[in-house]
Design an enzyme around this catalytic site. Structure first.
Site, short mmCIF file in Angstrom:
data_model
loop_
_atom_site.label_atom_id
_atom_site.label_comp_id
_atom_site.label_asym_id
_atom_site.label_seq_id
_atom_site.Cartn_x
_atom_site.Cartn_y
_atom_site.Cartn_z
N LYS A 286 69.09 36.65 100.18
CA LYS A 286 68.86 35.84 98.97
C LYS A 286 69.00 34.35 99.30
CE LYS A 286 71.30 34.69 94.67
NZ LYS A 286 70.22 34.75 93.67
N ILE B 95 65.69 33.64 73.96
CA ILE B 95 66.23 34.99 74.05
C ILE B 95 67.74 34.99 74.15
CG2 ILE B 95 66.18 37.13 75.40
CD1 ILE B 95 63.63 36.40 73.77
N GLY B 96 68.35 33.93 74.65
CA GLY B 96 69.81 33.89 74.67
C GLY B 96 70.41 32.98 75.71
N ASP C 265 70.67 43.11 72.54
CA ASP C 265 69.60 43.28 73.51
C ASP C 265 69.55 44.70 74.04
OD1 ASP C 265 68.84 40.65 73.32
OD2 ASP C 265 69.99 39.98 75.05
N HIS D 34 60.06 34.26 84.65
CA HIS D 34 60.28 34.69 86.03
C HIS D 34 59.37 33.95 87.01
CE1 HIS D 34 62.16 38.11 83.89
NE2 HIS D 34 63.00 38.01 84.88
#
Length: 769
Positions: free
Chosen positions: A27, A446-447, A614, A709
């Site tokens: 990563k 969305i949050g 959710d 994304h």
């Protein structure tokens, strides 16, 4: 010695291994490359080092055969698209100019070109990139990655088996490319694709592969006669090749069903089958077709998706039964170990006795080696290991951490009335509109907002003691103020507090609920460089105190606009955790729902007018077989309603789902009885809005208009175009405007620009209405 009729000693193997490294080195290297801090050569060196370390760890554990080709910079289905030359036209120039940058452009998009659509890999939380195909698709073999990784493993002196996504599954996962007739069936390209697989297999054989594995998990789903005939034709043709390795066709995640006799008769040398959970039915089915005479069977008897130690005695019994059904029986996990963390021994914060209940990838390899030795030499050869395993299983079963009589009694007392809102939606909507006074096409997010480096550092400083609780909470409060201020200035209608205090949408709650264990190093890949640490749901679950009320109330005190309370729903809590396997999921879901119900009621009591629960995993957890779905959806939707049905009619309940095929669950979405649902729709060009309209969905919905994304910043006209598509399906009074998902992984500059464009687009389209 208890071997199969071939006389060869059983081998232990796996289909794949965690990619990230013990400290998520992959990563860090990839994200460093994206930011220009790491060069391509350094990235490749890091990846090669991780592959070598993985293979050596597997070989040192005693695995007799290691997988190659399962390693990926982003996604193994994307790797397959590259292998067969299925690069979308919009990315061909980038891929030709620089294959690595072109690869990442397909995954993440660029300012000029949208990425491939992303969705869930069967019923897991892993996301794959959907191949885009059409009648004009021309395939070409690009086997360099697969050959290169095989060569690396062979150079280490290892017995290696390349693993590829099978051609039938690849086509069944694909979608028509943009601009192609939506009715186009990618499976019609099978005859065009098979020669490319033949060329790849030939290249692998030339590089030294004795065996190659072709993964066909799509065949565990319900399949039409035409699809089964395609599978039969595929493996008839590949099996007839003379210049190829021996072929091992693998299925996992469920029972193979009507595809089993098709593959059993195919001219391939081996099958790999799952024998865990519902797939245990493969045992009787295999006997019913007469076994696999003359073939190799790789038996997936250790659960590759959960983290509890295996019942080795039971698995040895299954393996013993299988010995008479194949020429050779080898031992494996049920699926790739991609779905579990790397090493349980690293979890020093978990008590040693409890840690012995856990088996991550390295521990599962040890279990497989024990089983292979027991199968080959008899149970007496592993007496000590079996005794230790029985002791660990008994310790877990009898632990007071597992059982809470009060929780069980409360769950048993739930009635049907507890799972229904007192008023129907039409009456609730009138009360909610009066209370909230929102404009048409209301805007929200969305949050989550960006989890900045400063926030992550503050969390690390708190854990290490460099920052005290008071100092940490001051930083969180400052971040919430900034998030609220920005949203007011941008013109959003329903605000969020940004979730600055939350490390993860499941782990945050797990850390505050009795019955959960959390890990420090238990990272699992969700997609690309996004890794999560699923908590471990070990016992009966309860909420000792409110979890979100303080920060939600604080955020609401900063603004006159409504601020959503944000919770993770019961199904997603289960799906994104490693769940207990000693009781049905339906019982565990009810316990989670009751704990969350208390939180919902406390949020309402403190004045919260909009509460979002959710459930992005509702579709993900849908059983792969149609016959199993009704029972799942019954308890899953009941758990959501149990969570949310205790509120007043003027409290608006939202839910959210992302990156899934929603058409399969639109009835269940309706059954949730949420007032508003937000869903991913940007990459699929508002497909879900059309699905809701066809179904006749009666409540409000927010199909996403901003793909979070991707680093792309959509301009206002692009967002307005998506909104206009949405309005063709849903009326303005029931259409919300929001991103696809939370903004946690994005940076502030792109979030600011994107949300400002989102608000501008909503205002423009309102004026047109």
């Amino acid at each position: 010695m208890t071997t199969g009729s071939s006389g060869a000693a059983p081998r232990a193997t796996v289909y794949g291994y965690p990619r990230q490294g013990p400290d998520r080195e992959l990563k860090k290297a990839i994200e460093g490359y994206w930011k220009g801090r790491v060069g391509a050569a350094e990235l490749h060196d890091t990846a090669a080092g991780l592959r070598r370390a993985n293979w050596r760890a597997m070989a040192d554990a005693g695995l007799g055969e290691v997988p190659t080709g399962d390693f990926s910079y982003y996604d193994h289905v994307l790797d397959t698209s590259v292998m067969v030359g299925a690069v979308p036209d919009r990315h061909r120039a980038a891929a030709a100019a620089d294959p690595l940058d072109g690869y990442f452009a397909m995954a993440r998009g660029t300012r000029e070109a949208a990425p491939l659509e992303m969705t869930k890999w069967f019923d897991t939380n892993y996301h794959y990139l959907v191949p885009e195909l059409g009648p004009d698709t021309v395939f070409s073999a690009e086997p360099a990655k697969q050959v290169g990784e095989l060569t690396e493993a062979l150079a280490l002196g290892l017995t290696a088996r390349p693993v590829l996504v099978g051609p039938v599954t690849y086509l069944l996962l694909a979608k028509p490319a943009p601009g192609v007739d939506p009715g186009f069936d990618p499976l019609t390209l099978l005859d065009r694709l098979l020669p490319v697989y033949a060329e790849v297999l030939g290249a692998l054989r030339a590089a030294g592969a004795e065996w190659a594995q072709l993964d066909e998990p799509a065949l565990v789903q319900d399949r039409t006669p035409a699809e089964l005939n395609a599978a039969a034709r595929a493996y008839r043709d590949l099996g007839a090749l003379t210049d190829r390795p021996k072929l091992l066709v693998a299925s996992y995640f469920d029972r193979l069903g009507e595809a089993l006799p098709v593959l059993a008769k195919a001219p391939v040398e081996g099958l790999a089958l799952d024998f865990t959970g519902p797939a245990a039915a493969n045992l009787d089915a295999l006997a019913a077709v007469g076994g696999l005479p003359g073939k190799r069977l790789v038996a997936g008897v250790v659960n590759g998706r959960n983290i509890w130690v295996d019942d080795l005695t039971r698995s040895l019994g299954t393996l013993g039964t299988l010995l008479g059904l194949a020429d050779r029986v080898d031992v494996a996990a049920s699926c790739s170990l991609l779905h579990v963390p790397l090493d349980a021994s690293a979890e020093r914060d978990i008590a040693p006795q409890i840690r012995r209940w856990l088996a991550f990838a390295r521990e599962k390899c040890a279990e497989l080696v024990t089983l292979a030795r027991g199968l080959g030499h008899g149970a007496d050869a592993v007496t000590a290991e079996l005794a230790a395993n029985r002791a660990d299983l008994a310790s877990r079963a009898n632990s007071p951490l597992i059982h809470d009589p009060a929780v069980r009694a409360r769950a048993a007392a739930v009635t049907a009335a507890d799972t229904r809102r007192a008023e129907p939606y039409p009456e609730r909507s009138v009360a909610q509109r009066a209370r909230l006074a929102l404009p048409p096409l209301p805007t929200t997010t969305i949050g989550s907002f960006p989890q900045t480096a400063e926030l992550r550092s503050a969390r690390a400083d708190l854990r290490s003691g460099r920052l005290d609780t008071e100092g940490y909470e001051a930083r969180i409060g400052a971040e919430i103020r900034e998030v609220i201020t920005f949203q007011e200035r941008a013109g959003l209608d329903v605000l969020v507090h940004g979730e600055a205090e939350r490390n993860d949408m499941v782990q945050y709650f797990a850390e505050r609920l009795n019955g959960f264990l959390t890990t420090r190093h238990g990272w699992v890949q969700s997609y690309g460089t996004r890794y999560v640490r699923p908590p471990v749901l070990a016992g009966d679950l309860s909420r000792p105190e409110p979890m979100t009320v303080r920060w939600t109330s604080y955020a609401q005190s900063l603004t006159e606009r409504p601020v959503k309370g944000m919770l993770t729903g019961p199904v997603t809590m289960l799906a994104w955790s490693f769940v207990r396997d000693d009781q049905p999921l339906s019982k565990t879901a009810r316990q989670v729902a009751l704990a969350l119900r208390d939180e919902v009621n406390d949020l309402e009591a403190c004045g919260t007018s909009v509460i979002q629960v959710d459930e992005p995993a509702l579709r993900e957890t849908l059983p792969l077989r149609e016959a199993d779905r009704s029972a799942y959806l019954d308890w899953a939707t009941e758990a959501f309603r149990l969570t949310t049905s205790g509120v007043r009619p003027d409290t608006q309940i939202h839910t959210h789902m992302c990156y899934a095929e929603f058409g399969d669950v639109v009835g269940a979405i309706d059954a949730l009885d949420a007032d508003v649902i937000s869903l991913e729709a940007a990459r699929s060009h508002m497909e879900v809005a059309r699905e809701l309209a066809v179904y006749g969905y009666p409540r409000e919905a927010g199909p996403g208009v901003y793909d979070i994304h991707s680093p792309r910043v959509p301009d206002a006209e692009e967002v307005a175009g998506l909104l206009r598509l949405g309005l063709r399906a849903l009326p303005a009074e029931r259409l919300w405007v929001n991103p696809d998902c939370g903004l946690k992984t994005r940076g502030w500059p792109e979030v600011r620009a994107s949300l400002e464009n989102l608000v501008a687009a909503a205002r423009k389209v309102r004026a047109e209405a």
